[in-house]
Each structure stands twice: as C-alpha cells, then as structure tokens.
Design a protein around this motif. Structure first.
Motif, PDB file in Angstrom:
ATOM      1  N   VAL A   1      -5.692  -0.078  -5.232  1.00 16.72           N
ATOM      2  CA  VAL A   1      -6.158   0.148  -3.776  1.00 16.72           C
ATOM      3  C   VAL A   1      -4.804   0.544  -3.013  1.00 16.72           C
ATOM      4  N   VAL A   2      -4.742   1.574  -2.343  1.00 12.01           N
ATOM      5  CA  VAL A   2      -3.686   2.260  -1.627  1.00 12.01           C
ATOM      6  C   VAL A   2      -4.242   2.683  -0.377  1.00 12.01           C
ATOM      7  N   THR A   3      -3.566   3.032   0.551  1.00  9.68           N
ATOM      8  CA  THR A   3      -3.886   3.529   1.979  1.00  9.68           C
ATOM      9  C   THR A   3      -3.978   4.976   1.873  1.00  9.68           C
ATOM     10  N   PRO A   4      -4.585   5.604   2.836  1.00  7.44           N
ATOM     11  CA  PRO A   4      -4.840   7.207   2.573  1.00  7.44           C
ATOM     12  C   PRO A   4      -3.399   7.742   2.566  1.00  7.44           C
ATOM     13  N   ASP A   5      -2.561   7.334   3.420  1.00  2.00           N
ATOM     14  CA  ASP A   5      -1.254   7.806   3.478  1.00  2.00           C
ATOM     15  C   ASP A   5      -0.328   7.627   2.220  1.00  2.00           C
TER      16      ASP A   5
ATOM     17  N   VAL B   1       9.064   6.523  -7.965  1.00  2.00           N
ATOM     18  CA  VAL B   1       8.502   6.222  -6.591  1.00  2.00           C
ATOM     19  C   VAL B   1       7.978   4.883  -6.432  1.00  2.00           C
ATOM     20  N   THR B   2       8.544   4.196  -5.557  1.00  2.00           N
ATOM     21  CA  THR B   2       8.063   2.565  -5.537  1.00  2.00           C
ATOM     22  C   THR B   2       7.626   2.320  -4.086  1.00  2.00           C
ATOM     23  N   LEU B   3       6.323   2.058  -3.775  1.00  2.00           N
ATOM     24  CA  LEU B   3       5.724   1.826  -2.587  1.00  2.00           C
ATOM     25  C   LEU B   3       5.260   0.129  -2.540  1.00  2.00           C
ATOM     26  N   PRO B   4       5.372  -0.261  -1.343  1.00  2.00           N
ATOM     27  CA  PRO B   4       4.978  -1.642  -1.358  1.00  2.00           C
ATOM     28  C   PRO B   4       3.596  -1.546  -0.963  1.00  2.00           C
ATOM     29  N   ILE B   5       2.993  -2.647  -1.474  1.00  2.00           N
ATOM     30  CA  ILE B   5       1.433  -2.788  -1.004  1.00  2.00           C
ATOM     31  C   ILE B   5       1.067  -3.429   0.201  1.00  2.00           C
ATOM     32  N   GLU B   6       0.380  -2.506   1.062  1.00  2.00           N
ATOM     33  CA  GLU B   6       0.190  -2.980   2.260  1.00  2.00           C
ATOM     34  C   GLU B   6      -1.094  -3.869   2.509  1.00  2.00           C
TER      35      GLU B   6
END
Length: 499
Positions: free
Chosen positions: A402-406, A494-499
């Motif tokens: 699950v990710v945000t649209p952005d 690429v590393t992104l935090p889970i929101e």
C-alpha cells in the motif's frame, strides 16, 4: 588641581588593563597608594584611587609635580635603583630621601618592583602608612599584589584556553604587514603553525591567503585603523601541512597605544563547515533553479506533443469518420447501397481513435497504477523486455504494498526513467527490478549488468534525469542512490518511508 570623590578614576595602562578588569578594580580598592612610572623618562603614568584621594590631585595634576613631593624620592634615586637592580624581579624596599610634601603622613614606606612588558619597562611603587616599619612589610605588600596579579592572569589564561578559536594581538608594520604580538595556543589547531613560529614570521599569515582575500583584509585593516571601528573579515587560508583550505573569520577591536601605534585584540575562528554548508545551499538552489527551468521546458514540449497527437491522430481520425459518415448518409439519401467495407473502414478508424486516446491518457497517468504499485512495476518490466529485447526480471516480497498516490507515481516514473537510461546507455543484457517492504520502508532497486555509470556523470550540470529522480524522492522524505556495482553494471536504489 584637586580631585573630588566622585571624579572618574584613572585606568590602568594597556599592558596591565588587558590582563583583567578585575585587577583594575582591586588596585582602586586597596588602601595603599600605588604608582606606576615609565622607566624611560620616570613619568607618572598611573595612580590608584587611594593615591588620588590622599594627595587631592588627579593624575594630570600629579604628573606636573616633582616626584620628591609625591613619593619622597628624587629621580636620581630612582635611576640609581634601576641601575643597581635592573634584573631584579622581586619587590624591594626603597628608602625615601625626604618626607613627601603632598599627602604627608607620619610613617610611610616604599616598595618598588621593576616590570618589563612589550610596551617597555616600568617602576611599580607601593606607598604604605605602616608603623612601626618592619622588614616584612614590603614582603607582605608584594605578596598581596603578586597574588592579585597571578589570580588575574590565571583567570585570563583559563578563559583563553577554553575559547573556541585563536586569540591574538596584532599591529601593522610600516609596510602594512601584519605583526602578531600575541597568539594563543589555539594557533596550531587553526593555522597549522606554533604560536611562537608565527609570531616570529608573522608574514606567513598573509602568505597563506589567496590574493583576493589578502587584498580584502588589507583594505579592512586600513578602514578599521582610520575609523577605529571593529575589524570583521572572513577569507580562505591554505594549510600546507594538511593540504587543505580553511575558511576563517577574524574579529578584532582596535586601540591606540601610548606611542600612537594601533593594536587590534580579537579572536579568529574556523568557519569552514558553516561556509561550506552555505556554499552547498547556494549550489543546491542553483541546481534546483536549473532543474525547474528544465522541467518547465519538458512540460511545454510534452504539451506540444500531446497537442500534436490530439490534432494529428484524433483530429485526423475524427475527420475521416465524418467524411465516411457523410458518404454513407449521401448514398442512403439517393437510394444507393452501402457496402460492408465502408462500415468496417469506419470501425477501424474508431478503434484507432480509442487506441490514441488510451495512449495519451496512459502517458499522462498510467492506468496500470490503479491495480497497485506491485502490478504496475511487474507490467513495466514485461513491457521493457518485450519492447527493448533485454531480459528483465521483477521480484517482490509482498503480493501487494500500500502506497500513496504520490509514492506510486514516483516509483513508477523512476523505474521508467531508469529503464530508459539502461536502454540508451548501459549496453546491458539483463535487468533486475526489486520492490520490497522492509522494516517500515519501501525499497525499490533497478540493477543491470551493463558498462556501469561513471561517478562523474552523476554530477554533470545537464544530468536532469538523475536530478529529477532525486527531487521526486526528496519531496517524499526518502533517499535516492545510484552506484556502480563491484563487478559491472549500475544499481538505482530508492527508499521511501511508509506513511
């Protein structure tokens, strides 16, 4: 000239006053009379509060009187003491030639000490009203004064040693070159020179600077000397032992000495880190402005392309459909038969129109993202393999993330841009796309077995593709890395935090 109780007190000469304000206050507070004479001309240069109060004169008034009237000793006696005890550093008893005329009291004694400093040689005299006179009186008086002086100097040394930087005194020689008269022990850590060596060869400080900063410092020294305003300068110095440049900030207060020479007392600190951060911030803003201009240019080109596709493809198709329908309507109106081929031709044009619409819509926002980021990247890997002919494998440790649209569009576009770069530059035969959820972070890696990226290429001014990836990730508080693999190839992470 008499002096009132409320008249301002005289200040210590610079060589003592610079040691500590506390010393000045203590000397004014003691009951004994304290005098300071310049040994060169035996001129009175200082008298403490007790001396002024007991004599009824201010310093200027005392300076006009014979020493014998004030101290009870003549200049000849003082010169003889200097000649006989010039190397003595202790307080010594000095017999008066006669009773002083000014401020005369019944029992007085003089203790005298010779003091040498950078400003010259001085006679320090302490006149006490003691009865009876004992041999220990001068010793007690001397001990008290020495203790005050030692305490004051120890406080100053403690302050200087804990100051983050280099404390200094400097003057200008007749040629305008800096001459250091004092340097603290912070000199070695800041400039790479021992304090004693730099004081002996002060010109080395100017030699460390580049010409532009050197000229700037000279100009500011002249202005500070002319207006007696604070000197504030920053510039680069080359530290030869470390083969490195440092940014230093120099701040100092000028003061005119008795001989008319201007002396600056101040501090020099290392500002390299803050200066580099400032320069990096300026460079980052410049790069961001370039990237923004490039993105605007790309946006306009994309709008032009979409407008052309709408006009050429959709407009052309709709025109063909209109012509075909008009032909059918005319044939039906005149009773002529309509062939199946005409209807099928129109159907084919409509199908092409739908495909053109789908393509334009997909370019603006891929519909595949509606199925989730895992399905979208898997589809993109298969499309790359089909269109480019390079083996591409997709792996993940989650069936769905699950990710945000952005976040979804960022991961998709970076993967898209990375694959485009591989197709253009890498000469690779295989590509690996990994999307994993690990300890609360979304990690995507695109790696290939191609020729590998040159590190210098990542810093090129026109590397807008890489900059665009970095800015996309930074806006989502993530991290972006691109490295050359140990054996061969390149990996984009690429590393992104889970929101």
């Amino acid at each position: 000239m008499t002096v009132s109780v409320n008249q301002p007190l005289t200040a210590l000469p610079s060589f003592l006053n610079e040691s500590s304000l506390l010393l000045n206050e203590l000397l004014h507070a003691v009951a004994d009379e304290i005098y300071l004479l310049d040994a060169a001309d035996l001129k009175l240069v200082y008298a403490n509060a007790s001396a002024l109060s007991n004599t009824g004169f201010d310093l200027a008034g005392l300076q006009k009187l014979p020493l014998s009237d004030v101290l009870g000793v003549s200049q000849a006696t003082l010169k003889g003491h200097l000649h006989a005890h010039g190397s003595e550093t202790r307080f010594l008893r000095l017999m008066q030639d006669l009773a002083p005329v000014i401020g005369r009291i019944s029992h007085e004694q003089l203790c005298v000490k010779i003091i040498s400093s950078e400003q010259g040689t001085f006679l320090l005299l302490i006149k006490s009203d003691l009865s009876p006179i004992s041999s220990s009186d001068c010793h007690d008086c001397a001990h008290t004064f020495n203790q005050v002086l030692m305490d004051s100097e120890s406080r100053v040394e403690a302050i200087i040693s804990n100051t983050p930087g280099l404390v200094f005194q400097l003057q200008l020689d007749p040629r305008g070159d800096i001459v250091f008269t004092y340097l603290s022990e912070g000199c070695k850590a800041l400039l790479g020179f021992n304090a004693a060596d730099l004081m002996q060869e002060s010109k080395l400080f100017f030699a460390m600077m580049n010409p532009r900063d050197k000229a700037s410092l000279r100009k500011r020294l002249v202005h500070s000397a002319d207006a007696l305003t604070q000197l504030d300068w920053e510039g680069r110095v080359w530290i030869n032992d470390w083969q490195d440049n440092k940014w230093v900030n120099l701040r100092a207060i000028p003061k005119v000495l008795n001989d008319g020479v201007i002396q600056w007392v101040g501090i020099m600190i290392n500002i390299t880190q803050s200066k580099n951060e400032k320069l990096e911030l300026q460079e980052s803003r410049h790069e961001l402005a370039q990237l923004t201009a490039h993105m605007n240019q790309i946006k306009e080109l994309e709008r032009t392309r979409i407008a052309r596709e709408i006009h050429d493809d959709l407009g052309g198709n709709l025109t063909a459909i209109k012509i075909g329908l008009t032909s059918i309507i005319n044939r039906l109106a005149t009773g002529l038969p309509v062939s199946a081929e005409q209807a099928k031709g129109l159907e084919s044009i409509v199908d092409n129109t739908f495909e053109a619409i789908h393509k334009i819509s997909s370019d603006l926002r891929p519909n595949i993202l509606d199925l989730g980021i895992v399905a979208a990247l898997e589809w993109q890997a298969k499309e790359f393999e089909k269109q480019v002919g390079i083996s591409c494998t997709f792996t993940t440790n989650q069936a769905d993330i699950v990710v945000t649209p952005d976040q979804a569009i960022t991961l998709f576009r970076i993967c898209q841009e990375s694959m485009s770069n591989i197709a253009k530059h890498a000469n690779a035969t295989s590509v690996q796309v990994d999307l994993n959820l690990h300890y609360g972070e979304i990690i995507m890696k695109i790696s290939d077995n191609g020729i590998g990226i040159n590190t210098a290429d990542t810093y090129k001014p026109n590397s807008f593709g890489l900059r665009g990836m970095q800015e996309r990730v930074a806006a989502l508080y993530g991290s972006f890395d691109i490295d050359q693999l140990a054996d061969q190839g390149t990996v984009v992470a690429v590393t992104l935090p889970i929101e």
